[in-house]
Design an enzyme around this catalytic site. Structure first.
Site, PDB file in Angstrom:
ATOM      1  N   ASP A   1       0.858  -1.196   0.000  1.00 40.09           N
ATOM      2  CA  ASP A   1       0.000   0.000   0.000  1.00 40.09           C
ATOM      3  C   ASP A   1       0.889   1.238   0.000  1.00 40.09           C
ATOM      4  OD1 ASP A   1       0.843  -0.595   2.681  1.00 40.09           O
ATOM      5  OD2 ASP A   1      -0.639   0.825   3.435  1.00 40.09           O
TER       6      ASP A   1
ATOM      7  N   GLU B   1       0.069  -0.854   5.766  1.00 35.94           N
ATOM      8  CA  GLU B   1       1.151  -0.274   6.567  1.00 35.94           C
ATOM      9  C   GLU B   1       0.959   1.227   6.768  1.00 35.94           C
ATOM     10  OE1 GLU B   1       4.970   1.287   7.922  1.00 35.94           O
ATOM     11  OE2 GLU B   1       3.893   1.884   6.099  1.00 35.94           O
TER      12      GLU B   1
HETATM   13 ZN   LIG Z   1       7.020   2.174   4.167  1.00 39.28          ZN
HETATM   14 ZN   LIG Z   2       5.510   4.880   4.353  1.00 37.45          ZN
END
Ligand SMILES: [Zn+2]
Ligand SMILES: [Zn+2]
Ligand SMILES: [Zn+2]
Ligand SMILES: [Zn+2]
Lengths: 481, 481
Positions: A100, A166
């Site tokens: 992501d 993340e």
């Molecule tokens: Zn990263």
């Molecule tokens: Zn990042």
């Protein structure tokens, strides 16, 4: 015996244009995890990885994490896990990355379309996710492919863990890793962990990162009046929460960053001679700091105390105040409730619970000194622990040799001032050494406009990841200091 | 000899429903001066006044003020000026009000449509502008009408000045008043001024207001880094502007409102016995304060020091910080430039220039003490002077008698903690005494949702304005203490 890597390196060079095309395809998928409307693109990105890995002959699984906390109508993107090789005679290396990306729009000031890879004449490859973290993730895939096409056997079993949340707090990942690291789990046989999701300290010299600071984030609220007041009508008659708050916040830290809260600095591990010796060789100057800071308003004037202050000493920053007048112009309000935000970056051997205890006690004492009738409340908003690995562990020494092989220099041994929470998760779940092996450089502008990855970092970085697997397969298993 | 007012009072009662209809028509015109799109409504409101005044037989002029500063495409609303009577044997009273209103929308939480007068069973008349300041403005028109219809001659020449930009800084008004107060100007023959644009101290007893505090508004900026920084990366290496600013702001005032800047308190005029004697009769209790404050977090515990602190002592309030993190949640930013906002309410005999001088000197000293490499800049954003009139002036004694006649009680003699800049403008331009004679009560919620004017305050207030004109016509011309 030094590994034979020439065939692999030549194959990486031969495939470099196709690796760049792979990155172009990945950047073209706007897998923004923070944007609900982009969730289908995040899913599409996971499928792209599954498809690429399958073509390379890996065993791939797409693991669902269920609905997103606080947004139950939204499914979390899957964790893509894969295994390449399962020989019991080989070591098993677990690598992590995320597919992501941060939000991006041309209207933010990008010079090129953020979701279209754009390469300039200096080989700078602009695009959201190029360096954070699609480039490094694809680096592992590239390494597998180059091995296959060069007919070089991968010297380790490679386990992969690529997540899609993340940039939005890695929702659900901790539990997942905890489960899969247990006996019988997908990651159970990992001998070491390698994460490629940070950056070189500069632009020329690669680094290995062995430490991260933690962060305890606090809010301190002072309240009194039932509603915001007009300073003409109430100024002089009411004890003002903002006055109290500012006086309390002013006691936390001084201009030179010295934390005034008793007990905090006392918990910091002393600098050993061995540790001190790591700083001198590091390629970093005060000019580098001035450039990134945009000023010369530094606390220290030398490299060594500066890097120590950034990596292995605690710091306290005041971030702002909620509830007060924050616009431009002039408003004569007396805010009824104001909440100051500050955080403490933590380092070995600070205990998070003790930090909280000292903060609460100190803030209460400082507020009591004011003799105010207002109410003061201090709270922990969130905490993430510091992490330090031994840079002498075989996982690090192998990576160091790989850097020397590919780049011809010994890597800087660095820490980071910020936190990468998944590092600690992997260490605790697997009980194994975790290495941070960055691909990008300090100028890559992750999270900013015009994010880029240099062609050199991507291609030589792919060589590095592959070389690392060879050295880590052979390195004598010392556990470091 | 007491004026004969019975005929006038009876006529006001007889016309009260039509006066309420007049207010309903005025409230229905959303003359929001701050909203560019509402400018035609502000103009429409000026025309409504011109039409009403013309019907009453006044000489009316609509005076243009030209384009709005900083918005040259927008014409300022006109000042509606009018004269009713021009006998050289009568005194001439100049009255002021404003026909523009604060913004309002049902979505802000109003219980009724803000631009539709809504009267409940207790006679509370809800609507934007009802008390601020359409009710008082129409009170003067009502007074003229009731005199006419009762066949009672107005005992003074009445000059009127109704502006349409009060809620947006009275753009252009100062120069206008200055010009018209000069020999040959429209206001040249005014003997005294009466402004009805503030509120009773409570809900039962009318007041006459003889003083206002001034306000010097400051910003203090601390800057260093070239851009906002991440506290993980830079915490401990950079001197943080927010730390410096908070430490400086924390030295300005203490929890009990004592200003720490040398020289400020020393300029305050001592309280005379005569002045002190004004406080005891005032209908006000600490419970009133607690109610309006929504808490008991007061500085003083007695009425007298509380009212003095509000009206005739300086105060310093910290309003907020621009440039820092001000949202909810947790952001780990180190702001590069932060600007604190604070203001000092000023009182006799503080000199505005000296206040600035002391503030600049003190802030500079406090910042220097920090030993910071950051840059600190303190600036005056705007200043408005305090104002105090003699409550013994014939203009006030006449108004006091009118209050006794209409309400049967001696009025409270009050000051206000806030500022009404036009007061000072009229005093300086005309050289005459200015009286603040409020119509609404402390619960009217001017500038808030559910603004209202009580029917009693409107109708008895109309009687009061008329009665005042009679008493002020007869009052011996002492100039007060
Ligand atoms: Zn990263
Ligand atoms: Zn990042
Ligand atoms: Zn007003
Ligand atoms: Zn107003």
């Amino acid at each position: 015996m030094a590994p034979q890597l020439d065939g692999y390196f030549e194959q990486v060079d031969a495939l470099s244009e196709s690796f760049i095309e792979r990155l172009r395809s990945a950047v073209a998928i706007p897998s923004v995890s923070a944007d609900e409307a982009r969730r289908p693109d995040v899913i599409r990105m996971s499928k792209f990885l599954v498809s690429e890995l399958t073509k390379l002959g890996a065993h791939v699984e797409s693991r669902e994490l269920g609905p997103q906390p606080e947004k139950p109508h939204l499914q979390l993107p899957p964790v893509v896990i894969a295994r390449y090789g399962s020989s019991t005679s080989k070591r098993t290396i677990l690598v992590y990355g995320h597919y992501d990306v941060q939000p991006a729009g041309i209207e933010d000031g990008w010079a090129t379309e953020p979701f279209s890879l754009s390469i300039d004449d200096k080989g700078r490859m602009y695009g959201r996710g190029s360096t954070d973290d699609k480039g490094p993730v694809l680096g592992w895939l590239n390494a597998i492919q180059a091995h296959k096409e060069a007919g070089v056997e991968l010297p380790v079993n490679l386990l992969m863990c690529f997540e899609g949340m993340e940039e939005y707090g890695s929702e659900g990942l901790d539990d997942f890793i905890g489960k899969e690291a247990k006996s019988g789990g997908f990651f159970a046989d990992a001998d070491a962990v390698c994460i490629s999701d940070n950056y070189w300290l500069g632009t020329e010299k690669p680094c290995l990162t062995y430490g991260l600071r933690g962060c305890n984030y606090y809010s301190v609220s002072v309240s009194g009046p039932g509603q915001d007041l007009h300073s003409g009508v109430f100024g002089g008659t009411a004890q003002e929460p903002m006055t109290d708050l500012v006086r309390v916040l002013g006691t936390l830290v001084d201009t030179n960053g010295k934390i005034q809260i008793p007990g905090i600095n006392e918990m910091v591990a002393p600098v050993t001679d061995e540790e001190r010796a790591l700083y001198d060789p590091i390629s970093y100057t005060m000019e580098n700091l001035h450039e990134s800071l945009g000023s010369t308003t530094t606390i220290h004037s030398e490299k060594e105390p500066t890097l120590m202050a950034r990596w292995r000493m605690p710091s306290l920053s005041l971030h702002g105040i909620e509830g007060a007048f924050s616009q431009s112009g002039a408003k004569t309000v007396i805010p009824a409730k104001v909440t100051g935000k500050f955080s403490i970056r933590t380092v070995p051997d600070m205990e998070s619970e003790k930090v909280n205890e000292y903060v609460y006690k100190y803030v209460d004492e400082q507020f009591k000194k004011l003799g105010s009738k207002n109410k003061c409340e201090v709270k922990l908003q969130h905490a993430g622990n510091w992490w330090v690995a031994s840079p002498n562990h075989w996982n690090f020494s192998a990576a160091g040799k790989a850097v020397e092989k590919v780049f011809g220099v010994k890597p800087d041994l660095t820490r980071e001032g910020g936190s990468i929470p998944v590092t600690l998760t992997f260490e605790q779940a697997t009980g194994k050494n975790v290495l941070l092996l960055p691909m990008g450089s300090s100028t890559d502008a992750a999270h900013s406009i015009n994010e880029k990855l240099d062609r050199r970092n991507y291609i030589e970085g792919t060589k590095l990841l592959g070389a690392y697997l060879h050295y880590v397969a052979e390195e004598p298993m010392s556990n470091g200091a």
